[in-house]
Design a protein around this motif. Sequence first.
Motif, PDB file in Angstrom:
ATOM      1  N   ILE A 135       0.838  -1.205   0.000  1.00 32.19           N
ATOM      2  CA  ILE A 135       0.000   0.000   0.000  1.00 32.19           C
ATOM      3  C   ILE A 135       0.867   1.248   0.000  1.00 32.19           C
ATOM      4  O   ILE A 135       0.681   2.162  -0.814  1.00 32.19           O
ATOM      5  CB  ILE A 135      -0.934  -0.006   1.232  1.00 32.19           C
ATOM      6  CG1 ILE A 135      -1.881  -1.190   1.162  1.00 32.19           C
ATOM      7  CG2 ILE A 135      -1.693   1.284   1.330  1.00 32.19           C
ATOM      8  CD1 ILE A 135      -2.710  -1.374   2.389  1.00 32.19           C
ATOM      9  N   ILE A 136       1.842   1.267   0.918  1.00 30.32           N
ATOM     10  CA  ILE A 136       2.659   2.470   1.047  1.00 30.32           C
ATOM     11  C   ILE A 136       3.484   2.694  -0.212  1.00 30.32           C
ATOM     12  O   ILE A 136       3.566   3.797  -0.741  1.00 30.32           O
ATOM     13  CB  ILE A 136       3.555   2.361   2.287  1.00 30.32           C
ATOM     14  CG1 ILE A 136       2.693   2.319   3.543  1.00 30.32           C
ATOM     15  CG2 ILE A 136       4.521   3.516   2.361  1.00 30.32           C
ATOM     16  CD1 ILE A 136       3.444   2.033   4.782  1.00 30.32           C
ATOM     17  N   LYS A 137       4.067   1.599  -0.723  1.00 35.06           N
ATOM     18  CA  LYS A 137       4.926   1.757  -1.911  1.00 35.06           C
ATOM     19  C   LYS A 137       4.127   2.267  -3.089  1.00 35.06           C
ATOM     20  O   LYS A 137       4.547   3.175  -3.813  1.00 35.06           O
ATOM     21  CB  LYS A 137       5.596   0.431  -2.252  1.00 35.06           C
ATOM     22  CG  LYS A 137       6.765   0.169  -1.356  1.00 35.06           C
ATOM     23  CD  LYS A 137       7.590  -0.981  -1.852  1.00 35.06           C
ATOM     24  CE  LYS A 137       8.720  -1.217  -0.871  1.00 35.06           C
ATOM     25  NZ  LYS A 137       9.586  -2.301  -1.237  1.00 35.06           N
ATOM     26  N   THR A 138       2.942   1.674  -3.302  1.00 30.59           N
ATOM     27  CA  THR A 138       2.139   2.072  -4.461  1.00 30.59           C
ATOM     28  C   THR A 138       1.684   3.519  -4.333  1.00 30.59           C
ATOM     29  O   THR A 138       1.777   4.293  -5.298  1.00 30.59           O
ATOM     30  CB  THR A 138       0.909   1.162  -4.581  1.00 30.59           C
ATOM     31  OG1 THR A 138       1.332  -0.180  -4.424  1.00 30.59           O
ATOM     32  CG2 THR A 138       0.247   1.344  -5.914  1.00 30.59           C
ATOM     33  N   THR A 139       1.213   3.883  -3.127  1.00 34.90           N
ATOM     34  CA  THR A 139       0.745   5.258  -2.951  1.00 34.90           C
ATOM     35  C   THR A 139       1.867   6.248  -3.196  1.00 34.90           C
ATOM     36  O   THR A 139       1.674   7.261  -3.873  1.00 34.90           O
ATOM     37  CB  THR A 139       0.190   5.445  -1.536  1.00 34.90           C
ATOM     38  OG1 THR A 139      -0.717   4.397  -1.267  1.00 34.90           O
ATOM     39  CG2 THR A 139      -0.488   6.766  -1.394  1.00 34.90           C
ATOM     40  N   CYS A 140       3.038   5.953  -2.637  1.00 36.03           N
ATOM     41  CA  CYS A 140       4.156   6.880  -2.825  1.00 36.03           C
ATOM     42  C   CYS A 140       4.527   6.974  -4.302  1.00 36.03           C
ATOM     43  O   CYS A 140       4.834   8.056  -4.794  1.00 36.03           O
ATOM     44  CB  CYS A 140       5.357   6.433  -2.007  1.00 36.03           C
ATOM     45  SG  CYS A 140       5.080   6.638  -0.256  1.00 36.03           S
ATOM     46  N   ARG A 141       4.462   5.838  -5.003  1.00 37.52           N
ATOM     47  CA  ARG A 141       4.812   5.875  -6.425  1.00 37.52           C
ATOM     48  C   ARG A 141       3.820   6.727  -7.199  1.00 37.52           C
ATOM     49  O   ARG A 141       4.191   7.415  -8.143  1.00 37.52           O
ATOM     50  CB  ARG A 141       4.835   4.454  -6.974  1.00 37.52           C
ATOM     51  CG  ARG A 141       5.951   4.236  -7.944  1.00 37.52           C
ATOM     52  CD  ARG A 141       6.002   2.815  -8.420  1.00 37.52           C
ATOM     53  NE  ARG A 141       4.729   2.342  -8.919  1.00 37.52           N
ATOM     54  CZ  ARG A 141       4.296   1.098  -8.793  1.00 37.52           C
ATOM     55  NH1 ARG A 141       5.033   0.211  -8.173  1.00 37.52           N
ATOM     56  NH2 ARG A 141       3.133   0.741  -9.263  1.00 37.52           N
ATOM     57  N   ILE A 142       2.542   6.697  -6.802  1.00 38.24           N
ATOM     58  CA  ILE A 142       1.550   7.516  -7.497  1.00 38.24           C
ATOM     59  C   ILE A 142       1.720   8.988  -7.130  1.00 38.24           C
ATOM     60  O   ILE A 142       1.649   9.866  -7.979  1.00 38.24           O
ATOM     61  CB  ILE A 142       0.123   7.037  -7.140  1.00 38.24           C
ATOM     62  CG1 ILE A 142      -0.103   5.639  -7.671  1.00 38.24           C
ATOM     63  CG2 ILE A 142      -0.921   7.983  -7.693  1.00 38.24           C
ATOM     64  CD1 ILE A 142      -1.351   4.989  -7.132  1.00 38.24           C
ATOM     65  N   ILE A 143       1.965   9.250  -5.855  1.00 36.09           N
ATOM     66  CA  ILE A 143       1.927  10.629  -5.350  1.00 36.09           C
ATOM     67  C   ILE A 143       3.189  11.409  -5.715  1.00 36.09           C
ATOM     68  O   ILE A 143       3.116  12.600  -6.016  1.00 36.09           O
ATOM     69  CB  ILE A 143       1.728  10.583  -3.811  1.00 36.09           C
ATOM     70  CG1 ILE A 143       0.269  10.265  -3.482  1.00 36.09           C
ATOM     71  CG2 ILE A 143       2.124  11.866  -3.152  1.00 36.09           C
ATOM     72  CD1 ILE A 143      -0.707  11.283  -3.943  1.00 36.09           C
TER      73      ILE A 143
END
Lengths: 276, 119
Positions: A135-143
């Motif tokens: 979750i954290i990795k994906t969100t950071c990659r999007i943001i």
Amino acid sequence: MKKTGLIMVIVTGILLIAGTTEFPDWADPNSPASSHVSPYYILKAIDDTAVPNVVSAVLADYRGYDTMFETAVIFAAGLACFFLLRQFNRKRAKTKMYRHVPTGIIIDIDEGGKLPEENSNFERIDSQWTPYDLIIKTTCRIIIPFIQVFALYVIIHGHHSPGGGFQGGVILGATIILFAISHDLRTTIKRLSEKMASVFSSMGVFLFAATGMLCLLLGSVYLDYSALSDLLGTDPVMARSHGILIIEIGVGLSVMAVMIWLYYNLSSAGKHNEGL
Amino acid sequence: MNIVSLILTISGLIFFFGGAIGIIRLPDFYTRLHAAGKLDTAGLLLTMSGLAVYTVSELSLGSLFTAAKIMFIVMLIFITSPTATHAIIDAGFIAGLKPWTKQDQITARESEPTDSQEE
């Protein structure tokens, strides 16, 4: 040596405090700053520099010399942290830990042992391993790209709205730190190495100082951007606006790189092998 | 249009109120963050939507742009705030913080009888 340093610090401190007694009173309307400097800035900034944001105009044009040394101070902070903390090849961890991704088995490989290939099922992990968090990795990659675009906007649009090099540079550096927190330090250093960070931080200060020097060479005062009008192909007023943009970019570059550099050194205690 | 925005804003404020009470009153780290997560995400979504609706009530290109910007902020918060809550709770769980149970309260009461008056 320590005592000499202490004496120097105390003497400088006393001198600085003694100097403040000569200052005009707080909010004194007859002080030089309030009587002619501030009204001049407020009334003439738009005519002089074509920059609607008076803060940017004062910071980067009228008081450009001050800002240049502020940038240099930030660069010096990065350098000081580097010299104090960085350790080269001291007490390297003997074993490297790898994790087999499908099964979750962790193996230690001694020094000289056969290391797994780059794109195999093994991933290198830190000795204090935190589990993979999708979750954290994906969100950071999007943001992160959005934050970076916003940071560039803050730097470029510093003339017209609140913002500028310092703020934009900090946001830009924070994105890289966010990447380092959400992934790990090794991946981040692979993307943006320490060398790059140090080169960028000195390049930002250099860009600032070189712009001032260029004005000097073109036959004007140091950091008087109106001398650049022939080079930029605009009238002197617009040239000052463009000059502010150039040095804002320099400041942003320097601040970003120093933020990243400080983070690398502080989070890994100068070892740069594993961190937060 | 104004009534819609009023209803949205007030329901958002209810979430904020509940979240604020939850942060103060709930017993431990996990439950408090649970309240904080609700406060950020749902409260902000509703109040900001209320503001966006209020802006659009005078229909023009500028007000539409403003509303779109507000909704963009909402979208950003909607992605990041739950992730931040998740990350903090995950960190607490990995660090070995035990979730609060009813049993904790009972043992705390038995060991320190003066505390029970506060509960």
